[in-house]
Design a protein around this motif. Structure first.
Motif, PDB file in Angstrom:
ATOM      1  N   VAL A   1       0.837  -1.207   0.000  1.00 31.80           N
ATOM      2  CA  VAL A   1       0.000   0.000   0.000  1.00 31.80           C
ATOM      3  C   VAL A   1       0.866   1.249   0.000  1.00 31.80           C
ATOM      4  O   VAL A   1       0.637   2.183  -0.778  1.00 31.80           O
ATOM      5  CB  VAL A   1      -0.951  -0.002   1.209  1.00 31.80           C
ATOM      6  N   ASP A   2       1.843   1.295   0.884  1.00 30.14           N
ATOM      7  CA  ASP A   2       2.768   2.418   0.913  1.00 30.14           C
ATOM      8  C   ASP A   2       4.085   1.990   1.546  1.00 30.14           C
ATOM      9  O   ASP A   2       4.162   0.960   2.231  1.00 30.14           O
ATOM     10  CB  ASP A   2       2.183   3.642   1.633  1.00 30.14           C
ATOM     11  N   ARG A   3       5.110   2.777   1.298  1.00 31.98           N
ATOM     12  CA  ARG A   3       6.452   2.453   1.761  1.00 31.98           C
ATOM     13  C   ARG A   3       7.100   3.685   2.381  1.00 31.98           C
ATOM     14  O   ARG A   3       7.045   4.776   1.808  1.00 31.98           O
ATOM     15  CB  ARG A   3       7.296   1.950   0.590  1.00 31.98           C
ATOM     16  N   LEU A   4       7.678   3.504   3.545  1.00 37.52           N
ATOM     17  CA  LEU A   4       8.477   4.545   4.163  1.00 37.52           C
ATOM     18  C   LEU A   4       9.941   4.285   3.828  1.00 37.52           C
ATOM     19  O   LEU A   4      10.503   3.249   4.205  1.00 37.52           O
ATOM     20  CB  LEU A   4       8.285   4.547   5.690  1.00 37.52           C
ATOM     21  N   TRP A   5      10.556   5.216   3.108  1.00 33.46           N
ATOM     22  CA  TRP A   5      11.976   5.129   2.803  1.00 33.46           C
ATOM     23  C   TRP A   5      12.772   5.899   3.853  1.00 33.46           C
ATOM     24  O   TRP A   5      12.386   6.998   4.245  1.00 33.46           O
ATOM     25  CB  TRP A   5      12.283   5.742   1.443  1.00 33.46           C
ATOM     26  N   VAL A   6      13.881   5.342   4.274  1.00 31.77           N
ATOM     27  CA  VAL A   6      14.798   5.991   5.202  1.00 31.77           C
ATOM     28  C   VAL A   6      16.191   5.887   4.592  1.00 31.77           C
ATOM     29  O   VAL A   6      16.582   4.821   4.103  1.00 31.77           O
ATOM     30  CB  VAL A   6      14.779   5.300   6.583  1.00 31.77           C
ATOM     31  N   ALA A   7      16.946   6.997   4.598  1.00 35.20           N
ATOM     32  CA  ALA A   7      18.274   6.976   3.977  1.00 35.20           C
ATOM     33  C   ALA A   7      19.202   7.963   4.655  1.00 35.20           C
ATOM     34  O   ALA A   7      18.754   8.955   5.251  1.00 35.20           O
ATOM     35  CB  ALA A   7      18.175   7.303   2.487  1.00 35.20           C
ATOM     36  N   THR A   8      20.489   7.699   4.574  1.00 33.01           N
ATOM     37  CA  THR A   8      21.477   8.654   5.060  1.00 33.01           C
ATOM     38  C   THR A   8      21.643   9.776   4.045  1.00 33.01           C
ATOM     39  O   THR A   8      21.370   9.600   2.849  1.00 33.01           O
ATOM     40  CB  THR A   8      22.839   7.976   5.284  1.00 33.01           C
ATOM     41  N   THR A   9      22.088  10.934   4.507  1.00 33.20           N
ATOM     42  CA  THR A   9      22.231  12.076   3.607  1.00 33.20           C
ATOM     43  C   THR A   9      23.346  11.876   2.594  1.00 33.20           C
ATOM     44  O   THR A   9      23.377  12.566   1.566  1.00 33.20           O
ATOM     45  CB  THR A   9      22.486  13.362   4.402  1.00 33.20           C
ATOM     46  N   ASP A  10      24.261  10.938   2.860  1.00 34.47           N
ATOM     47  CA  ASP A  10      25.295  10.653   1.860  1.00 34.47           C
ATOM     48  C   ASP A  10      24.887   9.528   0.914  1.00 34.47           C
ATOM     49  O   ASP A  10      25.635   9.163  -0.001  1.00 34.47           O
ATOM     50  CB  ASP A  10      26.634  10.325   2.526  1.00 34.47           C
ATOM     51  N   GLY A  11      23.689   8.970   1.120  1.00 36.67           N
ATOM     52  CA  GLY A  11      23.150   7.974   0.209  1.00 36.67           C
ATOM     53  C   GLY A  11      23.769   6.590   0.305  1.00 36.67           C
ATOM     54  O   GLY A  11      23.486   5.736  -0.534  1.00 36.67           O
ATOM     55  N   THR A  12      24.558   6.314   1.349  1.00 40.78           N
ATOM     56  CA  THR A  12      25.251   5.021   1.417  1.00 40.78           C
ATOM     57  C   THR A  12      24.430   3.928   2.097  1.00 40.78           C
ATOM     58  O   THR A  12      24.718   2.747   1.929  1.00 40.78           O
ATOM     59  CB  THR A  12      26.590   5.165   2.157  1.00 40.78           C
ATOM     60  N   SER A  13      23.433   4.298   2.886  1.00 41.22           N
ATOM     61  CA  SER A  13      22.598   3.313   3.573  1.00 41.22           C
ATOM     62  C   SER A  13      21.138   3.693   3.419  1.00 41.22           C
ATOM     63  O   SER A  13      20.791   4.879   3.381  1.00 41.22           O
ATOM     64  CB  SER A  13      22.952   3.244   5.069  1.00 41.22           C
ATOM     65  N   TRP A  14      20.292   2.664   3.333  1.00 37.52           N
ATOM     66  CA  TRP A  14      18.861   2.940   3.229  1.00 37.52           C
ATOM     67  C   TRP A  14      18.055   1.801   3.829  1.00 37.52           C
ATOM     68  O   TRP A  14      18.549   0.696   4.032  1.00 37.52           O
ATOM     69  CB  TRP A  14      18.442   3.167   1.776  1.00 37.52           C
ATOM     70  N   ALA A  15      16.788   2.124   4.114  1.00 36.79           N
ATOM     71  CA  ALA A  15      15.832   1.121   4.573  1.00 36.79           C
ATOM     72  C   ALA A  15      14.478   1.430   3.951  1.00 36.79           C
ATOM     73  O   ALA A  15      14.146   2.592   3.702  1.00 36.79           O
ATOM     74  CB  ALA A  15      15.727   1.109   6.095  1.00 36.79           C
ATOM     75  N   ALA A  16      13.709   0.386   3.692  1.00 35.75           N
ATOM     76  CA  ALA A  16      12.346   0.520   3.197  1.00 35.75           C
ATOM     77  C   ALA A  16      11.433  -0.259   4.126  1.00 35.75           C
ATOM     78  O   ALA A  16      11.706  -1.425   4.440  1.00 35.75           O
ATOM     79  CB  ALA A  16      12.231  -0.012   1.769  1.00 35.75           C
TER      80      ALA A  16
ATOM     81  N   ARG B   1      25.022   0.801   7.496  1.00 34.13           N
ATOM     82  CA  ARG B   1      24.189   1.061   8.669  1.00 34.13           C
ATOM     83  C   ARG B   1      22.825   0.403   8.492  1.00 34.13           C
ATOM     84  O   ARG B   1      22.271   0.401   7.392  1.00 34.13           O
ATOM     85  CB  ARG B   1      24.026   2.569   8.894  1.00 34.13           C
ATOM     86  N   ARG B   2      22.294  -0.151   9.575  1.00 36.65           N
ATOM     87  CA  ARG B   2      20.947  -0.708   9.574  1.00 36.65           C
ATOM     88  C   ARG B   2      20.022   0.378  10.121  1.00 36.65           C
ATOM     89  O   ARG B   2      19.803   0.492  11.325  1.00 36.65           O
ATOM     90  CB  ARG B   2      20.882  -1.993  10.401  1.00 36.65           C
ATOM     91  N   LEU B   3      19.500   1.194   9.190  1.00 36.29           N
ATOM     92  CA  LEU B   3      18.847   2.437   9.583  1.00 36.29           C
ATOM     93  C   LEU B   3      17.555   2.225  10.350  1.00 36.29           C
ATOM     94  O   LEU B   3      17.245   2.966  11.286  1.00 36.29           O
ATOM     95  CB  LEU B   3      18.591   3.306   8.348  1.00 36.29           C
ATOM     96  N   TRP B   4      16.745   1.220   9.949  1.00 33.78           N
ATOM     97  CA  TRP B   4      15.498   1.041  10.690  1.00 33.78           C
ATOM     98  C   TRP B   4      15.790   0.542  12.101  1.00 33.78           C
ATOM     99  O   TRP B   4      15.090   0.912  13.050  1.00 33.78           O
ATOM    100  CB  TRP B   4      14.555   0.097   9.967  1.00 33.78           C
ATOM    101  N   ASP B   5      16.825  -0.258  12.259  1.00 39.25           N
ATOM    102  CA  ASP B   5      17.235  -0.657  13.611  1.00 39.25           C
ATOM    103  C   ASP B   5      17.600   0.581  14.436  1.00 39.25           C
ATOM    104  O   ASP B   5      17.254   0.673  15.616  1.00 39.25           O
ATOM    105  CB  ASP B   5      18.439  -1.603  13.550  1.00 39.25           C
TER     106      ASP B   5
END
Length: 391
Positions: free
Chosen positions: A309-324, A343-347
């Motif tokens: 239905v929808d996805r929350l994206w999370v990312a570092t400002t340097d673009g090296t790590s992300w989570a969905a 990095r495990r961003l959602w953790d």
């Protein structure tokens, strides 16, 4: 009832001051009432402004609808005065680049700055010139230097101020570097938000002076930061929650999830989370999480793939790590998580949320920042001695 001796302009200013007083919970201080009367807000607005309609900016022209334009000038709301950095509008791609800020926020900032006649003030972000005019009325134009990055906005503000008899120094330049020839200042007041306090602001503000600026965090743009400049060249201070301004142009960072962060060759790790996603991107929790994570941002995507239905994206400002973090629409308490990078961003988000809950769900007023002489920023909760590095 409107005083028959008042002009429509004066009546509008008085009406706005009453509305602001209701919003603030107290009357606007008399010196700022006098400043508002002397610098009527509509005088500083361009003939074309933009107003928000359910998230969509629509133009409002004085020549087409003068009554609507005037009403917008004195509404208890922000008014967009420039879009797309002044470039021509191409179709529906319209985004705000300058505005006349919400009046309640403007007067709250003016009160927080504790400005008095004779003080020297560095004002960052001239914009329309409205709050610049009020500051000059309060402290004296000769004591005010205002810096605006956009040449056209600087020229227009200077002309509008001059038409009302105000002659502060208005400089076109990068607000990041301030204006050294008028230093040291008693106050540095910014009307654009920043993610880092420029070293020049601290250097140009005298010891025991004050820096007042809206703060922007990649996670959430919210908070007014008031810093006291120390004798050793550092600065330390706390937040109040009432502020949301456009980010300083020279600190903008424009990243696209699919163009700059996520690549087809990424192989993310999959897991499950029960932390409600919307709880971490709004309110006090988001403010706290932003200050724990520092260099992490987020965005939403509707129906990214079939079955989601929808996805929350999370990312570092340097673009090296992300989570969905995905929601399939069936189970409100279960979300599928994909994480990639060093990095495990959602953790990290979950850990920061737990930290916030464990510390009593603090609001912005309990947070602060210390900026060391070397430019290092450290965030803290309640006590500056118990701080952590703000990346």
């Amino acid at each position: 009832m409107t005083d028959p001796q008042q002009s429509p302009e004066q009546a509008a200013v008085r009406g706005l001051l009453r509305a602001v007083a209701t919003d603030l919970g107290h009357a606007v201080a008399l010196p700022w009432q006098e400043a508002a009367v002397a610098t009527p807000r509509h005088h500083f607005l361009p003939d074309r402004i933009w107003t928000d309609h359910d998230g969509r900016l629509l133009p409002l022209d004085h020549g087409v609808d003068p009554e609507g334009w005037f009403a917008a000038a004195y509404a208890l709301d922000f008014v967009v005065t420039q879009v797309n950095d002044g470039a021509p509008v191409d179709g529906d791609d319209v985004w705000p680049s300058s505005s006349a800020s919400h009046p309640s926020i403007v007067f709250r900032m003016l009160e927080s700055a504790d400005l008095r006649p004779g003080m020297k003030v560095l004002h960052i972000g001239t914009g329309t010139g409205w709050d610049c005019g009020m500051i000059g009325h309060r402290i004296g134009d000769a004591n005010l230097v205002s810096v605006e990055v956009d040449q056209d906005l600087a020229d227009r503000a200077r002309d509008r101020l001059k038409a009302l008899g105000h002659h502060p120094t208005v400089v076109c330049g990068d607000g990041m570097v301030g204006c050294g020839h008028g230093a040291p200042y008693d106050r540095t007041v910014a009307t654009c938000s920043v993610r880092r306090i420029p070293a020049q602001w601290i250097a140009q503000t005298q010891a025991r002076g004050v820096i007042l600026t809206p703060w922007d965090n990649p996670w959430i743009c919210w908070g007014l930061l008031r810093l006291d400049v120390e004798d050793d060249g550092s600065a330390v201070g706390r937040y109040s929650p009432h502020s949301a301004f456009m980010l300083m142009r020279t600190q903008r960072q424009d990243l696209s999830i699919h163009g700059d962060v996520v690549s087809e060759d990424h192989r993310p790790e999959e897991s499950v989370s029960t932390l409600p996603r919307r709880d971490v991107v709004q309110g006090d929790a988001a403010f706290a999480i932003g200050h724990r994570l520092g260099d992490v941002w987020h965005t939403w995507q509707e129906e990214p793939v079939p079955g989601v239905v929808d996805r929350l994206w999370v990312a570092t400002t340097d673009g090296t790590s992300w989570a969905a973090v995905d929601h399939d629409g069936s189970d409100e308490d279960r979300f599928t998580v994909y994480q990639h990078g060093p990095r495990r961003l959602w953790d990290e988000v979950e850990e920061a949320h737990h930290w916030w809950v464990d510390h009593g769900r603090p609001g912005p007023g309990r947070f602060g920042i210390t900026v060391a002489r070397d430019g290092t920023h450290r965030a803290w909760l309640d006590d500056p001695s118990a701080s952590w590095l703000l990346e």
